[in-house]
Design a protein around this motif. Sequence first.
Motif, PDB file in Angstrom:
ATOM      1  N   ILE A 185       0.843  -1.195   0.000  1.00  0.00           N
ATOM      2  CA  ILE A 185       0.000   0.000   0.000  1.00  0.00           C
ATOM      3  C   ILE A 185       0.880   1.247   0.000  1.00  0.00           C
ATOM      4  N   ASP A 186       2.056   1.187   0.617  1.00  0.00           N
ATOM      5  CA  ASP A 186       2.971   2.326   0.585  1.00  0.00           C
ATOM      6  C   ASP A 186       3.372   2.649  -0.847  1.00  0.00           C
ATOM      7  N   ARG A 187       3.632   1.619  -1.630  1.00  0.00           N
ATOM      8  CA  ARG A 187       3.993   1.824  -3.044  1.00  0.00           C
ATOM      9  C   ARG A 187       2.834   2.441  -3.810  1.00  0.00           C
ATOM     10  N   ALA A 188       1.622   1.929  -3.571  1.00  0.00           N
ATOM     11  CA  ALA A 188       0.449   2.454  -4.271  1.00  0.00           C
ATOM     12  C   ALA A 188       0.198   3.917  -3.912  1.00  0.00           C
ATOM     13  N   ILE A 189       0.333   4.238  -2.636  1.00  0.00           N
ATOM     14  CA  ILE A 189       0.110   5.618  -2.192  1.00  0.00           C
ATOM     15  C   ILE A 189       1.103   6.566  -2.857  1.00  0.00           C
TER      16      ILE A 189
ATOM     17  N   TYR B 129     -10.438   3.749   1.034  1.00  0.00           N
ATOM     18  CA  TYR B 129      -9.366   4.413   0.284  1.00  0.00           C
ATOM     19  C   TYR B 129      -8.263   3.410  -0.068  1.00  0.00           C
ATOM     20  N   ALA B 130      -7.894   2.589   0.891  1.00  0.00           N
ATOM     21  CA  ALA B 130      -6.861   1.584   0.627  1.00  0.00           C
ATOM     22  C   ALA B 130      -7.283   0.666  -0.501  1.00  0.00           C
ATOM     23  N   GLN B 131      -8.547   0.270  -0.490  1.00  0.00           N
ATOM     24  CA  GLN B 131      -9.063  -0.613  -1.532  1.00  0.00           C
ATOM     25  C   GLN B 131      -8.899   0.005  -2.911  1.00  0.00           C
ATOM     26  N   GLU B 132      -9.227   1.298  -3.040  1.00  0.00           N
ATOM     27  CA  GLU B 132      -9.169   1.932  -4.361  1.00  0.00           C
ATOM     28  C   GLU B 132      -7.739   2.046  -4.862  1.00  0.00           C
ATOM     29  N   TYR B 133      -6.805   2.344  -3.974  1.00  0.00           N
ATOM     30  CA  TYR B 133      -5.404   2.411  -4.389  1.00  0.00           C
ATOM     31  C   TYR B 133      -4.882   1.039  -4.808  1.00  0.00           C
ATOM     32  N   LEU B 134      -5.202   0.012  -4.032  1.00  0.00           N
ATOM     33  CA  LEU B 134      -4.751  -1.338  -4.379  1.00  0.00           C
ATOM     34  C   LEU B 134      -5.412  -1.832  -5.659  1.00  0.00           C
ATOM     35  N   TYR B 135      -6.694  -1.522  -5.819  1.00  0.00           N
ATOM     36  CA  TYR B 135      -7.421  -1.923  -7.029  1.00  0.00           C
ATOM     37  C   TYR B 135      -6.785  -1.291  -8.267  1.00  0.00           C
ATOM     38  N   TYR B 136      -6.532   0.007  -8.209  1.00  0.00           N
ATOM     39  CA  TYR B 136      -5.987   0.704  -9.368  1.00  0.00           C
ATOM     40  C   TYR B 136      -4.586   0.201  -9.697  1.00  0.00           C
ATOM     41  N   GLN B 137      -3.782   0.008  -8.670  1.00  0.00           N
ATOM     42  CA  GLN B 137      -2.429  -0.502  -8.878  1.00  0.00           C
ATOM     43  C   GLN B 137      -2.462  -1.866  -9.543  1.00  0.00           C
TER      44      GLN B 137
ATOM     45  N   ASN C 192     -13.888 -16.918   1.256  1.00  0.00           N
ATOM     46  CA  ASN C 192     -14.938 -16.157   0.581  1.00  0.00           C
ATOM     47  C   ASN C 192     -14.682 -14.658   0.632  1.00  0.00           C
ATOM     48  N   LEU C 193     -15.401 -13.938  -0.218  1.00  0.00           N
ATOM     49  CA  LEU C 193     -15.190 -12.499  -0.347  1.00  0.00           C
ATOM     50  C   LEU C 193     -15.575 -11.754   0.923  1.00  0.00           C
ATOM     51  N   SER C 194     -16.610 -12.248   1.614  1.00  0.00           N
ATOM     52  CA  SER C 194     -17.048 -11.588   2.840  1.00  0.00           C
ATOM     53  C   SER C 194     -15.934 -11.591   3.877  1.00  0.00           C
ATOM     54  N   CYS C 195     -15.254 -12.701   4.003  1.00  0.00           N
ATOM     55  CA  CYS C 195     -14.155 -12.805   4.960  1.00  0.00           C
ATOM     56  C   CYS C 195     -13.023 -11.859   4.581  1.00  0.00           C
ATOM     57  N   MET C 196     -12.758 -11.731   3.274  1.00  0.00           N
ATOM     58  CA  MET C 196     -11.706 -10.832   2.827  1.00  0.00           C
ATOM     59  C   MET C 196     -12.083  -9.376   3.100  1.00  0.00           C
ATOM     60  N   GLY C 197     -13.359  -9.058   2.968  1.00  0.00           N
ATOM     61  CA  GLY C 197     -13.810  -7.715   3.296  1.00  0.00           C
ATOM     62  C   GLY C 197     -13.605  -7.410   4.769  1.00  0.00           C
ATOM     63  N   GLU C 198     -13.918  -8.378   5.629  1.00  0.00           N
ATOM     64  CA  GLU C 198     -13.688  -8.195   7.065  1.00  0.00           C
ATOM     65  C   GLU C 198     -12.210  -8.021   7.352  1.00  0.00           C
ATOM     66  N   TRP C 199     -11.393  -8.788   6.651  1.00  0.00           N
ATOM     67  CA  TRP C 199      -9.941  -8.650   6.808  1.00  0.00           C
ATOM     68  C   TRP C 199      -9.496  -7.237   6.436  1.00  0.00           C
ATOM     69  N   GLY C 200     -10.012  -6.710   5.324  1.00  0.00           N
ATOM     70  CA  GLY C 200      -9.633  -5.375   4.892  1.00  0.00           C
ATOM     71  C   GLY C 200     -10.018  -4.304   5.900  1.00  0.00           C
ATOM     72  N   ARG C 201     -11.217  -4.449   6.482  1.00  0.00           N
ATOM     73  CA  ARG C 201     -11.660  -3.471   7.471  1.00  0.00           C
ATOM     74  C   ARG C 201     -10.783  -3.510   8.716  1.00  0.00           C
ATOM     75  N   GLU C 202     -10.438  -4.708   9.147  1.00  0.00           N
ATOM     76  CA  GLU C 202      -9.614  -4.847  10.345  1.00  0.00           C
ATOM     77  C   GLU C 202      -8.176  -4.399  10.078  1.00  0.00           C
ATOM     78  N   TYR C 203      -7.659  -4.736   8.924  1.00  0.00           N
ATOM     79  CA  TYR C 203      -6.250  -4.470   8.621  1.00  0.00           C
ATOM     80  C   TYR C 203      -5.983  -2.988   8.365  1.00  0.00           C
ATOM     81  N   PHE C 204      -6.837  -2.352   7.559  1.00  0.00           N
ATOM     82  CA  PHE C 204      -6.597  -0.965   7.169  1.00  0.00           C
ATOM     83  C   PHE C 204      -7.345   0.049   8.030  1.00  0.00           C
ATOM     84  N   GLY C 205      -8.349  -0.396   8.778  1.00  0.00           N
ATOM     85  CA  GLY C 205      -9.064   0.531   9.645  1.00  0.00           C
ATOM     86  C   GLY C 205     -10.191   1.276   8.948  1.00  0.00           C
TER      87      GLY C 205
END
Length: 282
Positions: A84-88, A264-272, A246-259
């Motif tokens: 994410i640092d690279r994407a930012i 915003y983190a999702q959009e940067y990673l997606y675009y990268q 499953n995708l739901s679990c990954m979404g929970e992971w993203g919320r916990e990991y990035f806060g």
Amino acid sequence: MYRIKPELFNLNYTLDCGQVFRWEREGDWWTGVVGNHVIRLSREEDSGELLVDSELPPEFFARYFRLDDDLHSIYESINRDLLIDRAINKYRGLRLIRQDPWECLISYMLATASSIPTIQKRIYLLSRFLGKELEDGYFSFPDPEALANADFPTLDRCKLGFRTERIKAAAEEVCSGELDFDAISRLEYRYARERLMRLRGIGEKVADCVLLFAFEKMESFPVDTHIRQTIQHYHIDDSYFETCKNLSCMGEWGREYFGHYCGYAQEYLYYQKRVEGFVPLY
């Protein structure tokens, strides 16, 4: 035409990253339709000033492009690892856009299992046949009544496929008041997502996109193919992945990991990922 000078804003990344579908670039200029307005924008590289060819005031663009977001603080909040640092750092200035809930909802319902050019074509046809012409070749997005009352032969001309009945049903719910956007905006994230997913054709990914881009639910973390592959490739070891398939679990992971600002983190990673694929972290 006038100029505004936003802080920490990259027009190209923001409009090209896949969150909106009604902007097109020709040379240094972007042309888009927002509401009942055709807008043309360009950014001067040296000064960072935004050239605006529109009758809309600067306040509109400050809200539309979320120029009130403190990106410096958001970057500090989500910058958890080298990826994410690279994407930012590479896509610095990419901002989320505040979209109209109605247009955003239908656009992402049309986006399922489709490429961005195909999505853009469907939205153009829908606007051409059911919207109002604003300029030659540019049309407003159809309002809920126009879509709810549209006959199927007209909708068939829009090349919507299996999505036709679903978006017509969604329009009918909006017209009847059964689907109330103001009520959804007041709900907490999880309850708002549950409400959207009661609509036929809306799963977790589409609901999360709509909540992030139209309802300002920053804790939304949409998981599509690019994000799933990114998580699997960089973040999840074999033992953890066994319990997170499953995708739901990954979404929970993203919320916990990035806060809180995981959206915003999702959009940067997606675009990268969409632009570069898997990138080296050295």
